[in-house]
Design an enzyme around this catalytic site. Structure first.
Site, PDB file in Angstrom:
ATOM      1  N   CYS A  66      -4.425  -3.783   8.730  1.00 34.00           N
ATOM      2  CA  CYS A  66      -4.813  -2.674   9.611  1.00 34.00           C
ATOM      3  C   CYS A  66      -5.124  -1.451   8.744  1.00 34.00           C
ATOM      4  O   CYS A  66      -5.240  -1.580   7.525  1.00 34.00           O
ATOM      5  CB  CYS A  66      -3.749  -2.386  10.671  1.00 34.00           C
ATOM      6  SG  CYS A  66      -2.171  -1.793  10.028  1.00 34.00           S
TER       7      CYS A  66
ATOM      8  N   ASN B 238      -0.978   0.114   7.690  1.00 31.72           N
ATOM      9  CA  ASN B 238       0.120  -0.845   7.401  1.00 31.72           C
ATOM     10  C   ASN B 238       1.503  -0.268   7.732  1.00 31.72           C
ATOM     11  O   ASN B 238       2.496  -0.603   7.090  1.00 31.72           O
ATOM     12  CB  ASN B 238       0.067  -1.316   5.926  1.00 31.72           C
ATOM     13  CG  ASN B 238       0.958  -2.533   5.638  1.00 31.72           C
ATOM     14  OD1 ASN B 238       1.524  -2.642   4.541  1.00 31.72           O
ATOM     15  ND2 ASN B 238       1.106  -3.443   6.572  1.00 31.72           N
TER      16      ASN B 238
ATOM     17  N   CYS C 248       1.991   0.347  11.436  1.00 31.38           N
ATOM     18  CA  CYS C 248       2.137   0.039  12.876  1.00 31.38           C
ATOM     19  C   CYS C 248       1.714  -1.393  13.185  1.00 31.38           C
ATOM     20  O   CYS C 248       2.553  -2.280  13.327  1.00 31.38           O
ATOM     21  CB  CYS C 248       1.332   1.018  13.730  1.00 31.38           C
ATOM     22  SG  CYS C 248       1.846   2.748  13.584  1.00 31.38           S
ATOM     23  N   ARG C 249       0.404  -1.638  13.320  1.00 31.58           N
ATOM     24  CA  ARG C 249      -0.058  -2.915  13.855  1.00 31.58           C
ATOM     25  C   ARG C 249       0.133  -4.113  12.927  1.00 31.58           C
ATOM     26  O   ARG C 249       0.666  -5.144  13.359  1.00 31.58           O
ATOM     27  CB  ARG C 249      -1.547  -2.814  14.249  1.00 31.58           C
ATOM     28  CG  ARG C 249      -1.794  -1.905  15.429  1.00 31.58           C
ATOM     29  CD  ARG C 249      -3.253  -1.541  15.534  1.00 31.58           C
ATOM     30  NE  ARG C 249      -3.677  -0.770  14.356  1.00 31.58           N
ATOM     31  CZ  ARG C 249      -4.910  -0.415  14.087  1.00 31.58           C
ATOM     32  NH1 ARG C 249      -5.876  -0.793  14.903  1.00 31.58           N
ATOM     33  NH2 ARG C 249      -5.190   0.294  13.018  1.00 31.58           N
ATOM     34  N   SER C 250      -0.309  -4.007  11.668  1.00 33.41           N
ATOM     35  CA  SER C 250      -0.213  -5.207  10.822  1.00 33.41           C
ATOM     36  C   SER C 250       1.243  -5.586  10.499  1.00 33.41           C
ATOM     37  O   SER C 250       1.549  -6.781  10.447  1.00 33.41           O
ATOM     38  CB  SER C 250      -1.080  -5.103   9.559  1.00 33.41           C
ATOM     39  OG  SER C 250      -0.697  -4.040   8.733  1.00 33.41           O
TER      40      SER C 250
ATOM     41  N   ASP D 122      -5.427   1.407  17.974  1.00 35.96           N
ATOM     42  CA  ASP D 122      -4.439   1.932  17.040  1.00 35.96           C
ATOM     43  C   ASP D 122      -3.399   2.778  17.784  1.00 35.96           C
ATOM     44  O   ASP D 122      -3.722   3.857  18.288  1.00 35.96           O
ATOM     45  CB  ASP D 122      -5.149   2.786  15.983  1.00 35.96           C
ATOM     46  CG  ASP D 122      -4.244   3.055  14.807  1.00 35.96           C
ATOM     47  OD1 ASP D 122      -3.016   3.000  14.985  1.00 35.96           O
ATOM     48  OD2 ASP D 122      -4.774   3.309  13.710  1.00 35.96           O
TER      49      ASP D 122
HETATM   50  P1  4NP Z   1      -1.847   1.310  11.691  1.00 37.87           P
HETATM   51  O1  4NP Z   1      -1.766   2.793  12.267  1.00 37.87           O
HETATM   52  O2  4NP Z   1      -3.217   1.131  11.100  1.00 37.87           O
HETATM   53  O3  4NP Z   1      -1.663   0.444  12.914  1.00 37.87           O
HETATM   54  O4  4NP Z   1      -0.731   1.162  10.692  1.00 37.87           O
HETATM   55  C1  4NP Z   1      -2.054   3.918  11.463  1.00 37.87           C
HETATM   56  C2  4NP Z   1      -1.044   4.579  10.821  1.00 37.87           C
HETATM   57  C3  4NP Z   1      -1.308   5.696  10.053  1.00 37.87           C
HETATM   58  C4  4NP Z   1      -2.607   6.146   9.913  1.00 37.87           C
HETATM   59  C5  4NP Z   1      -3.623   5.472  10.544  1.00 37.87           C
HETATM   60  C6  4NP Z   1      -3.349   4.354  11.321  1.00 37.87           C
HETATM   61  N1  4NP Z   1      -2.900   7.288   9.158  1.00 37.87           N
HETATM   62  O5  4NP Z   1      -4.078   7.663   9.034  1.00 37.87           O
HETATM   63  O6  4NP Z   1      -1.994   7.884   8.559  1.00 37.87           O
END
Ligand code: 4NP
Length: 152
Positions: free
Chosen positions: A8, A11, A13-15, A121
């Protein structure tokens, strides 16, 4: 041994949710797997799983203790058999790093389901329940695909 890398943007939240949901599924249903997760960006490198995501897992008896965010590396492309992205944007980011996915390893997780789509997201939507439900659907569809194909 089936090697699976979830991907994702951050890394955190989702992955990681996908990593630990599939690990839990494999523990209960069986199979020989190596499962990990990573980010397309270096934004969150070294950080733990975001608390609301870890809490969703904990509600289902799943621990993600010790997981820290890491960024996708070109060596991962060689090592893993399935590189499963949360959304089209991640696929596009990896396309650049892998010179267009010559071995056809990169897929969107929910492309294994009957209703192919992105996983939004939750960092932005704040809907961690929706993310959990979508990821569970994707992991179940992926696991069923492997079984159908006789790969388990
Ligand atoms: P993820 O969510 O891709 O599901 O881990 C996010 C977490 C942090 C950020 C973007 C997406 N960020 O830009 O900090």
């Amino acid at each position: 041994m089936i090697k699976v890398m979830f991907v994702c943007l951050g890394n955190i939240c989702r992955s990681p949710m996908a990593e630990f949901i599939l690990k839990d599924m494999v523990k209960r249903r069986g199979g020989s797997f190596e499962i990990a997760s990573c980010a397309t960006s270096s934004e969150e490198e070294g950080n733990a799983v975001y608390a609301p995501a870890a809490q969703m897992l904990a509600q289902h008896g799943i621990s993600c203790a010790g997981k820290r965010a890491v960024k996708f590396s070109p060596a991962d492309y060689q090592h893993y058999d399935y590189i499963l992205c949360m959304e089209r944007r991640n696929v596009r980011s990896l396309d650049r790093v892998t010179n267009g996915d010559p071995e056809g390893k990169i897929r969107r997780l929910l492309d294994f389901s009957d209703n192919p789509r992105d996983i939004s997201d939750p960092w932005y939507t704040r809907d961690f329940q929706q993310a959990y439900d979508d990821i569970l659907e994707g992991c179940e569809a992926f696991y069923d695909y492997l079984r159908r194909e006789g790969k388990l």
